[in-house]
Scaffold this active site. Structure first.
Site, mmCIF file in Angstrom:
data_model
loop_
_atom_site.group_PDB
_atom_site.id
_atom_site.type_symbol
_atom_site.label_atom_id
_atom_site.label_comp_id
_atom_site.label_asym_id
_atom_site.label_seq_id
_atom_site.Cartn_x
_atom_site.Cartn_y
_atom_site.Cartn_z
ATOM 1 N N GLY A 19 0.894 -1.166 0.000
ATOM 2 C CA GLY A 19 0.000 0.000 0.000
ATOM 3 C C GLY A 19 0.917 1.195 0.000
ATOM 4 O O GLY A 19 1.617 1.434 0.966
ATOM 5 N N THR A 20 0.930 1.919 -1.094
ATOM 6 C CA THR A 20 2.135 2.655 -1.439
ATOM 7 C C THR A 20 1.860 4.052 -1.937
ATOM 8 O O THR A 20 0.771 4.351 -2.406
ATOM 9 C CB THR A 20 2.829 1.876 -2.583
#
Lengths: 217, 259, 268
Positions: A19-20
Site C-alpha cells: 500500500g504505497t
C-alpha cells in the site's frame, strides 16, 4: 443486498502488500523516482524501511506497488530479460527505458489474471534522455512526463497536476517529489516511513533518503 | 576435388582429416552459379541489386521479384538455390516479428544477423539436413545508421561496405573496391549498382537479364526498404548502358594491364 | 484501496445472518528473529510447536541448516518450512559443488523466493535467512508468497510483534557478538512470554565472518518443569476391583499350503 460485489480475493490471505505512494518525474537532466518505505500485511507494518525502487539495468529503475511478491518476481524477470538483451547489443550500448517498459507491459498483460502489480518504469538513456512509463494493473502502458501510483497517489493527483513544470532543475524536482510524497504519506494510512529517491542522469545513479522529521517540517 | 571418394563429403556432421566440412563447400558451389547479387552501404543508406537471369521468354517482366523485405527497414537479396533463399527470408521475418512482439520495437540489423547466423550454422551440424545453398546480402537502417551484412552457408556473417556474390562476384568485388563509401550518396550508389551488375553480366552475355534494385534511406524512403522508383531505375539502367562504349575501350586497357 | 473501507462490515453482518460467523484468527505460533552485528549475524527461535490449541512439541527445532554457514529460522506451517528448507539445502549444495564456490546467502534467498512464488502462497513458509559467504554477512527474510525483505534486524511469526518491540528499543549498529546474541534471545523471550503460540526454550545460531557457524541449541531454558512438591504416583491396588471376567484368547493359526506343480499342456 444483491447489489454488493466485494472482491475478497483481491489479495490472498496473509499476502504482503505494498500500500504505497510512488512516483517518477522527468526533469532537465534525466529522471527522478520517489517512494515511501512502508510494507504492510493487513494492519501490521511488515517492513518500515522497504526499498521499493528496484534497479532493472544500469540507469533504468522501477517503482513497485501492489503485491510485494508479484512485483519482485516481475522485476526479477525483466531484469533477466534485459541482461540477455544487453548482452546482444553492440559494446557501450545499453537498453532504452522504452524496451524495459515494454517488457514490463508484456509480462503484466499476459499474466493479468494472476498479478496484482502497478509499476512505474523510469530511466535515463542516451537516445531519449529521461523517460517515464506507467504500467497500471491491467497491463496497459502509458508514456508520461511524470507518473504517480499506489494507494497514496489518489490524494496528490490535483497537487501534482497543478505544480508540475516541464524541464525542472534537479533541486526543484527533488522538492516537488518530496512535497508530493509527504502529502500522500500524511493522508494515506498504508504509506509511511522514509522517502527514498533515485536520480538517474547521464552521470549515473544517485540515491537520496529523507526521514519523517525532515519531510514533515 | 580432393574430397571425392574419401567419404568425408557425404555427411554434414563429419570433418575431413584436414578440418574441412565439404558439404558446406559444395553449398558454396551452388551459389557460384547463381545470378550476381550485390549490396552497397553508403553514408545515408543501403542499396541492394540483383542480376536476374531470364530463363524463359514466357516469364512476365517485372514479376518474380528476387529482393525481399524482412521487416519494414530491412531487405535481403541472395544468390544460389532460390527456394532455400525463400526459406531463409521466412525465418528472418519470424525472428524480426518475435523480437517485435516482446520489445515493441524493430530489431536492429546486427541483432537480426546474430540470430540468422546461428540459424544458418545449425544446418551444418546435423546429417539429417543440408546447408543452405545461398549466400545472402542483408541491408537495412536502424538507430545506428545503415548496415550491410553478407551471410554464407557456413553461418559466418560479416559486415561490409560493399558485398557481392553469385557468378559475377569477382568482377563486382573489384568494382566495389574502387568506391569511396565515406562520401558516396545513395542516388549515386543506385546508379553504380546498376553499372556493376551490368559489368558483372559481361561473362554471361548469352543470356538476357533483368535488373532489380531496392534501397533503404532515411531521406528518400523514410527508413523503409523499398524498390527504387521506376524513373530512378530507368536512369540507372541508362547510366549503366551508356558507358558501354567507353567501357569496352577501357576494358581493353584493363585487359592489357592484367596481362 | 486508500483510506478506510466499510464494505466488509456489510458483508460480514450479511454472512453472519446466513450462519457464517466471522472466521477466528488462527495463529501459526512461532517467534523467530535475526539481527546483524559488525562481523556477523545472529538468528534465534523459540521451540514450541502447536497444532490448534495443543502444544504438539515442547522442544522442536526451528533453526534449519541450508549450508554450513547459511542458516534459516522458520515460521508458518512446520511441514512446509522443513521440506522447503531441505529442498533448497540440497539444491544449494549441488550448486556449490558445480560452481566450486561457497554458496551465497542471496543464492539461497533467490531459490527460496522463486520456489515459494511458484506455489502462490500455498506453501506456508515464512523464513528468516542469514549467513556468511565470500561477500560478507547477510540477513534476509522471505514470506510465503515469495516476497523478500532486507534489514539489520527482523522478526517473523505470531510473536513477531512482541519480538520487534524488543528489537526496536534495544538494537544498535555497534552491537558486539555477545550483545547481539542477548538481544535476539531477549526478543524470543518476549515472544515466549507474551505470545500464546510461542513458548518453551530459545535456540540461537551465530554466524561470524571467517568462522564456522555456531548453533546454541536450547541457549535459554526458561521453562524447565519444576520438581512437584508431592508425588502423584498411586500405589497398586488403590482402585478397587468390582468385577472380573477372563476370556480365552482366540488362536489364529497360519499354515502355508503348497500345491504340486500345475500341469500345463505344452504340446499345443
Amino acid at each position: 443486498m444483491n447489489g454488493i460485489k466485494v472482491d475478497i480475493n483481491h489479495l490472498k490471505k496473509g499476502e504482503v502488500n505494498l500500500g504505497t505512494s510512488i512516483m517518477a518525474v522527468k526533469f532537465q537532466d534525466g529522471v527522478i523516482l520517489g517512494a515511501d518505505s512502508r510494507t504492510t500485511t493487513g494492519s501490521y507494518i511488515a517492513n518500515r524501511v522497504t526499498d521499493k525502487l528496484t534497479q532493472i539495468h544500469d540507469t533504468i529503475y522501477c517503482c513497485r506497488s501492489g503485491s510485494a511478491a508479484d512485483t519482485q518476481a516481475v522485476a526479477d524477470m525483466v531484469k533477466y530479460y534485459l541482461q540477455i538483451y544487453a548482452a546482444q547489443l553492440p559494446p557501450n550500448e545499453t537498453p532504452t527505458t522504452e524496451i524495459a517498459a515494454n517488457v514490463f507491459q508484456e509480462i503484466c498483460y499476459n499474466n493479468k489474471d494472476n498479478l496484482t502489480a502497478g509499476i512505474i518504469c523510469a530511466g535515463y538513456d542516451k537516445k531519449n534522455g529521461g523517460s517515464v512509463y506507467s504500467i497500471p494493473i491491467g497491463g496497459s502502458i502509458h508514456k508520461q512526463d511524470y507518473a504517480i501510483a499506489g494507494s497514496g497517489s489518489t490524494f496528490i493527483y490535483g497537487w501534482c497536476n497543478e505544480n508540475f513544470k516541464q524541464g525542472m532543475q534537479k533541486d526543484e524536482c527533488v522538492d516537488f517529489i518530496k512535497t508530493a510524497l509527504s502529502e500522500a504519506i500524511k493522508w494515506d494510512g498504508s504509506s509511511g516511513g522514509v522517502i527514498r529517491m533515485v536520480i538517474l542522469t547521464e552521470k549515473g545513479v544517485e540515491r537520496l533518503i529523507f526521514y519523517p522529521d525532515e519531510y514533515q517540517k | 576435388m580432393t574430397s571425392i571418394g574419401t567419404g568425408y563429403d557425404l555427411s554434414n556432421s563429419v570433418f575431413s582429416p584436414d578440418g574441412r566440412n565439404f558439404q558446406v563447400e559444395y553449398a558454396m558451389k551452388a551459389v557460384e552459379n547463381g545470378g550476381t547479387s550485390i549490396g552497397i552501404k553508403c553514408k545515408d543508406g543501403v542499396v541492394l541489386a540483383v542480376e536476374k537471369i531470364i530463363n524463359s521468354k514466357l516469364l512476365v517482366p517485372g514479376k518474380n521479384k528476387r529482393i525481399q523485405t524482412v521487416d519494414r527497414h530491412i531487405g535481403v537479396v541472395y544468390s544460389g538455390l532460390l527456394p532455400d533463399g525463400r526459406h531463409f527470408v521466412n525465418r528472418a521475418r519470424d525472428e524480426a516479428q518475435s523480437f517485435k512482439s516482446i520489445y515493441k520495437n524493430s530489431i536492429s540489423v546486427p541483432h537480426l544477423m546474430d540470430r540468422l547466423g546461428i540459424y544458418v550454422q545449425n544446418y551444418t551440424c546435423y546429417n539429417s539436413v543440408r546447408p543452405f545453398g545461398i549466400v545472402s546480402i542483408v541491408g537495412g537502417i536502424d538507430d545506428n545508421g545503415p548496415h550491410l551484412y553478407m551471410i554464407e552457408p557456413s553461418g559466418s556473417c560479416w559486415g561490409y561496405s560493399g558485398a557481392a556474390t553469385g557468378k559475377g562476384r569477382q568482377l563486382a568485388k573489384s568494382e566495389l573496391e574502387k568506391l569511396n563509401y565515406e562520401e558516396l550518396e545513395i542516388k549515386e550508389a543506385v546508379k553504380l549498382a546498376a553499372k556493376i551488375i551490368h559489368l558483372a553480366h559481361e561473362d554471361n552475355k548469352d543470356k538476357d537479364y533483368e535488373l532489380e534494385i531496392s534501397w533503404v534511406s532515411k531521406e528518400f524512403t523514410k527508413g523503409r526498404h523499398e524498390f527504387v522508383p521506376d524513373d530512378l531505375l530507368e536512369e540507372a539502367k541508362k547510366f549503366a548502358e551508356e558507358d558501354d562504349d567507353e567501357e569496352e575501350e577501357e576494358e581493353e586497357e584493363g585487359d592489357e594491364m592484367q596481362e | 484501496m486508500a483510506g478506510l473501507n466499510f464494505e466488509n462490515y456489510q458483508r460480514n453482518s450479511y454472512l453472519s445472518t446466513k450462519g457464517f460467523a466471522t472466521p477466528r484468527a488462527t495463529s501459526t505460533g512461532t517467534t523467530i528473529v535475526g539481527c546483524k552485528f559488525p562481523g556477523g549475524v545472529v538468528i534465534a527461535a523459540d521451540t514450541r510447536a502447536t497444532s490448534g490449541p495443543i502444544v504438539a512439541d515442547k522442544n522442536c527445532e526451528k533453526l534449519h541448516r541450508l549450508a554450513p554457514k547459511i542458516w534459516c529460522a522458520g515460521a508458518g506451517t512446520a511441514a512446509d518450512t522443513e521440506m522447503v528448507t531441505q529442498l533448497i539445502a540440497s539444491n544449494l549444495e549441488l550448486h556449490a559443488l558445480s560452481q566450486n564456490r561457497e554458496p551465497r546467502v542471496i543464492t539461497a534467498l533467490t531459490m527460496l523466493k522463486q520456489h515459494l512464488f511458484k506455489y502462490q502462497g500455498h506453501l506456508g513458509a515464512y523464513l528468516i535467512c542469514a549467513g556468511v559467504d565470500p561477500t560478507g554477512a547477510h540477513l534476509l527474510s522471505v514470506q510465503a508468497h515469495g516476497s523478500t525483505d532486507i534489514g539489520k534486524y527482523q522478526s517473523l511469526g505470531s510473536g513477531s510483534l512482541a519480538a520487534m518491540a524488543v528489537l526496536e528499543t534495544n538494537f544498535r549498529e555497534d552491537l558486539t557478538k555477545e550483545e547481539a546474541i542477548k538481544l535476539c534471545a531477549d526478543a524470543i523471550e518476549a515472544g515466549i512470554w507474551n505470545d500464546l503460540g510461542s513458548g518453551s526454550n530459545v535456540d540461537v545460531c551465530v554466524m561470524e565472518v571467517g568462522k564456522d557457524a555456531e548453533l546454541y541449541r536450547n541457549y535459554l531454558t526458561p521453562n524447565v518443569r519444576s520438581q512437584k512438591a508431592r508425588s502423584y504416583k498411586f500405589a497398586p491396588g488403590t482402585t478397587a476391583i468390582l468385577r472380573e471376567s477372563v476370556r480365552d484368547i482366540l488362536d489364529v493359526e497360519e499354515t502355508v499350503v503348497s500345491f504340486d506343480q500345475m500341469e500345463v499342456d505344452t504340446e499345443a
